[in-house]
Design an enzyme around this catalytic site. Structure first.
Site, PDB file in Angstrom:
ATOM      1  N   GLU A  55       0.809  -1.215   0.000  1.00  0.00           N
ATOM      2  CA  GLU A  55       0.000   0.000   0.000  1.00  0.00           C
ATOM      3  C   GLU A  55       0.848   1.274   0.000  1.00  0.00           C
ATOM      4  OE1 GLU A  55      -0.562  -2.634   1.905  1.00  0.00           O
ATOM      5  OE2 GLU A  55      -2.657  -3.240   1.690  1.00  0.00           O
ATOM      6  N   PHE A 117     -11.363  -6.977  14.315  1.00  0.00           N
ATOM      7  CA  PHE A 117     -10.339  -7.499  13.410  1.00  0.00           C
ATOM      8  C   PHE A 117      -9.999  -6.458  12.338  1.00  0.00           C
ATOM      9  CE2 PHE A 117      -9.238  -9.971   9.519  1.00  0.00           C
ATOM     10  CZ  PHE A 117      -7.983 -10.386   9.955  1.00  0.00           C
ATOM     11  N   GLN A 118      -8.739  -6.204  12.171  1.00  0.00           N
ATOM     12  CA  GLN A 118      -8.225  -5.232  11.192  1.00  0.00           C
ATOM     13  C   GLN A 118      -8.798  -3.832  11.396  1.00  0.00           C
ATOM     14  OE1 GLN A 118      -8.393  -7.028   7.215  1.00  0.00           O
ATOM     15  NE2 GLN A 118      -6.363  -7.876   7.661  1.00  0.00           N
ATOM     16  N   LYS A 167     -17.346  -0.449   6.513  1.00  0.00           N
ATOM     17  CA  LYS A 167     -17.884  -1.488   5.637  1.00  0.00           C
ATOM     18  C   LYS A 167     -19.403  -1.375   5.456  1.00  0.00           C
ATOM     19  CE  LYS A 167     -17.196  -6.391   4.912  1.00  0.00           C
ATOM     20  NZ  LYS A 167     -16.528  -7.612   5.353  1.00  0.00           N
ATOM     21  N   MET A 476      24.534   8.739   1.130  1.00  0.00           N
ATOM     22  CA  MET A 476      24.404  10.044   1.774  1.00  0.00           C
ATOM     23  C   MET A 476      24.709   9.940   3.268  1.00  0.00           C
ATOM     24  SD  MET A 476      24.041  13.153   1.308  1.00  0.00           S
ATOM     25  CE  MET A 476      23.092  13.824  -0.057  1.00  0.00           C
TER      26      MET A 476
END
Ligand SMILES: Cc1ncc(C[n+]2csc(CCOP(=O)(O)OP(=O)(O)O)c2C)c(N)n1
Lengths: 572, 170
Positions: A55, A117-118, A167, A476
């Site tokens: 993502e 959940f999640q 949802k 760097m």
């Protein structure tokens, strides 16, 4: 028609709204909380969904898309881990003012707060790194919220907006009413600059002896490059650009001084130090530009043009601020100029500095250096390519040596300095720009931070040229260790642990080439530019211990600037 | 320097958090913050007392303005305004102290709102410096617990020409 016939589900409303926002591409990754949206997406034909592999990649791809096109980049991910994986990308977009809208799935409203959940409180997590964010609690608010999200992301000083979609909201139905207008009583960006202020700006520039334009990314975002070229050329004003400003004014123009700041050119920084009028256009006096704010442009009358009032007097107190759209204000300054300043002597002085300390590198020891690769790339593309750099030494060398002809050609993570930006951002850009080559340049460290997106490129056959500048070090950081940390090269040496990048590329089905020989650079570029129907990967193995100069140490003044002068005895 | 800033915000989920997050994220101080309803149903008023020099306050005001949920931001230092705070102060009782505390309470026009044989609670309202004074005078008696509401403030109906930054608070 019965009223119920007009009912649409949240998912249908979602895509109907995207259609009206003229969204053509969306970067996403599915999961439980957004399955309903993906169910509808299956039959949607007005937009292309690009499946990323992480993502974070989706957000950087959307950023690349937005920066290259000026349109809003769109992301769709699931709740919980899908949402939290977007955080770095959102912070990056916030720092660099990139217009994106991120849609995250969320657990059903009645479970919010239950550690379902999640579940992750992504609205809470992203509050300090979004321009604004929303949790949609009722499907009736969905259309208006999406409308507001796109409006907020793309107007004023652009930035990321997140919309969290529980949802059940996506699943429930309501009548679809599309809000044609958005009215936000707390948000009214001011586009028109104050005319009296603008007249004063014109007068100050007209009477200046040593004026300097200090140009940032705001000029590109506002679409003000043409106006800038007119103002600079008509009045013979030298132009120094920030990292994000590169491309706002053609790098090949005599009036271009290239980049200013920490790794800016010697002559741009000397010009800042000696100018009598500094005109900041769409820039924010970032510490990488100013160094020590006490001595920055210490003798100059400072003018600051920006759309965001909070930028004014934040880091450096200025003498004359103008708040508004940079493009319009530049045009107005140009038309209000009472006369042209005489800058002949000043430009001659700058040219002396140019000769005194040019950008040099050792090029006759047979070993490959990044600067050489970038110069060859410039020759090959004549400044017409879209270059997407990652973060590190290669980023600064590219900024110094590639001369951009056009705005929206230099895509890089400036404010947040996010390694792993280049690979996904270049993929995103390739969906927006079809008529110019897209070149991703990463270090061997940063390339591995979103390496999974190579398959997104391969699967979508995007013609991105992935260049890895492999110096076997986190270059760097190594440079800072050498200069400021007692040469303790702590955990920056990747030479024994880097993968075989050619094999990596081939594993993803990407034609891949590698060289450490300056003489082969032309031919390998030739090969890469002959492939235009899919990605290619080029690894340039460069010398390990080079450093980027000039360098103004963090918080330092121009008098602290370290420069590189070639020492013939060291060239063996 | 202490400054009182009055902010009208959307009475909306998350608006308060957004403002608090901005203050902590930018490293601005909050001395007190109060939030409550206004005459308009979907607008709340926050009164924020903060500290800083002119440049910092300028940034505070601009950063508040930049938030989408804020509708109006006023630095009250530029105005004639009224500031009020309420304090509940619970004081332990000792032999003979009750009468003295009651006297002090009267002087500050406070009310006794709770009393037992061990302690009494008084309520004082007024400008913040009056509350400070009451607290100072009461401290020697032994303050057991205290709750201050934070300042609420409103611009006066008539704005006379005043010198900037001169507070007029009684
Ligand atoms: C996500 C992230 N982690 C760490 C850093 C700190 N950092 C800045 S530059 C750099 C080294 C980059 O090395 P490499 O990608 O090989 O590029 P080079 O500097 O060698 O060109 C590091 C680790 C960062 N900018 N971003």
């Amino acid at each position: 028609m019965k009223k119920s016939d007009n009912l649409m589900s949240g998912a249908q409303i979602f895509f109907e709204c995207l259609k009206r926002e003229k969204v053509e591409h969306i970067f996403g990754y599915p999961g439980g909380a957004v399955l309903k949206l993906y169910e509808h997406l299956y039959d949607v034909d007005f937009l292309e969904h690009v499946l990323v592999r992480h993502e974070q990649g989706a957000v950087h791809a959307a950023e690349g898309y937005a920066k290259a096109s000026g349109k809003v980049g769109v992301v769709l991910v699931t709740s919980g881990p899908g949402a939290t994986n977007t955080v770095t990308g959102i912070a990056d977009a916030y720092m660099d003012s990139v217009p994106i809208v991120v849609f995250t799935g969320q657990v059903p409203s009645h479970l919010i707060g239950n550690d379902a959940f999640q579940e992750a409180d992504i609205v809470g997590i992203t509050r300090p790194i979004t321009k604004h964010n929303f949790l949609v609690r009722d499907v009736k608010d969905l259309a208006l919220t999406i409308r507001k999200a796109f409006y907020i992301a793309s107007t004023g000083r652009p930035g990321p907006v997140l919309v969290d979609l529980p949802k059940n909201v996506i699943a429930s139905k309501c009548e679809f009413i599309y809000p044609e207008d958005v009215e936000l009583r707390g948000y009214k960006p001011n586009y028109k600059g104050h005319i009296n202020q603008i007249k004063k700006v014109a007068e100050v520039i007209a009477s200046a002896k040593r004026p300097l334009l200090y140009v940032g990314g705001g000029v590109i975002m506002s679409g003000g490059s043409r106006e800038l070229a007119i103002l600079a050329r008509e009045n013979k004003l030298p132009v120094a650009m920030t990292l994000q400003g590169l491309g706002a004014f053609p790098g090949t123009d005599d009036l271009s001084l290239g980049m200013l700041g920490m790794h800016g050119t010697y002559w741009a920084n000397r010009a800042v130090d000696n100018c009598d009028v500094l005109v900041s256009l769409g820039a924010r006096f970032d510490d990488r530009v100013t160094g020590n704010v006490e001595t920055f442009a210490r003798n100059a009358f400072k003018i600051h043009v920006d759309i965001d009032p909070t930028c004014i007097d934040k880091n450096v107190v200025v003498d004359l601020p103008v708040v508004g759209d940079v493009k319009h204000i530049i045009a107005e300054i140009a038309s209000e100029m009472p006369n042209q300043p005489d800058t002949t002597e000043w430009l001659a002085q700058i040219n002396e500095w140019r000769e005194e300390c040019p950008l040099v590198y050792e090029d006759n020891d047979g070993r490959l250096r990044t600067e050489f690769v970038i110069e060859k790339l410039f020759e090959k593309t004549k400044g017409e390519a879209v270059i997407v750099t990652d973060v590190g030494q290669h980023q600064m060398w590219t900024a110094q040596h590639y001369k951009y002809n056009h705005p929206r050609s230099n895509l890089t993570s400036g404010g947040l300095g996010t390694m792993g930006f280049s690979v996904p951002a270049s993929i995103g850009a390739s969906f927006a720009v079809k008529d110019r080559p897209i070149i991703s340049i990463s270090g061997d460290g940063g390339f591995q931070m979103n390496i999974q997106e190579l398959i997104t490129a391969a699967a979508n056959k995007v013609p991105v040229k992935f260049i890895i500048i492999n110096n076997s070090f986190l270059g760097m950081v190594r440079q800072w260790q050498e200069l400021f940390h007692a040469e303790k090269f702590s955990f920056t040496d990747l030479s024994s642990s880097n993968p075989d990048f050619v094999k990596v590329g081939e594993a993803f089905g990407i034609p891949s080439y590698s060289t450490d020989n300056p003489k082969e650079v032309d031919s390998i570029l030739e090969k890469a530019f002959s492939i235009n129907d899919r990605p290619v990967l080029l690894e340039f193995k460069v010398v390990k211990a080079d450093m980027v100069f000039p360098m103004v140490p963090s918080g330092g003044s121009i008098s602290d600037m370290m420069v590189k002068r070639l020492n013939p005895r060291r060239m063996t | 320097m202490r400054r009182t800033i009055s902010v009208l915000v959307e009475n909306r989920f998350g608006a308060f958090d957004r403002i608090a997050t901005m203050f902590s994220g930018k490293g601005f101080n909050i001395r007190s913050i109060s939030i409550g309803e206004t005459e308009i149903a979907d607008i709340s008023r926050m009164t924020i007392v903060t500290e800083g020099d002119d440049q910092i306050i300028d940034q505070v005001v601009k950063q508040l303005n930049r938030l989408i949920d804020t509708i109006k931001v006023v630095d009250l230092a530029d105005t004639y305004h009224v500031e009020r705070e309420l304090a509940l102060i619970s004081i332990g009782l000792h032999k003979g102290s009750m009468e003295q505390i009651k006297n002090i309470c009267d002087i500050f026009r406070g009310n006794i709102v709770d009393i037992t044989n061990k302690s009494m609670m008084i309520e004082v309202t007024g400008p913040p410096d009056k509350i400070d004074a009451a607290v100072n005078v009461l401290a020697p008696f032994g303050i057991k617990e205290m709750a201050r509401s934070g300042i609420v403030a409103l611009k006066r109906g008539e704005q006379l020409k005043i010198q900037k930054k001169e507070n007029f608070t009684t």
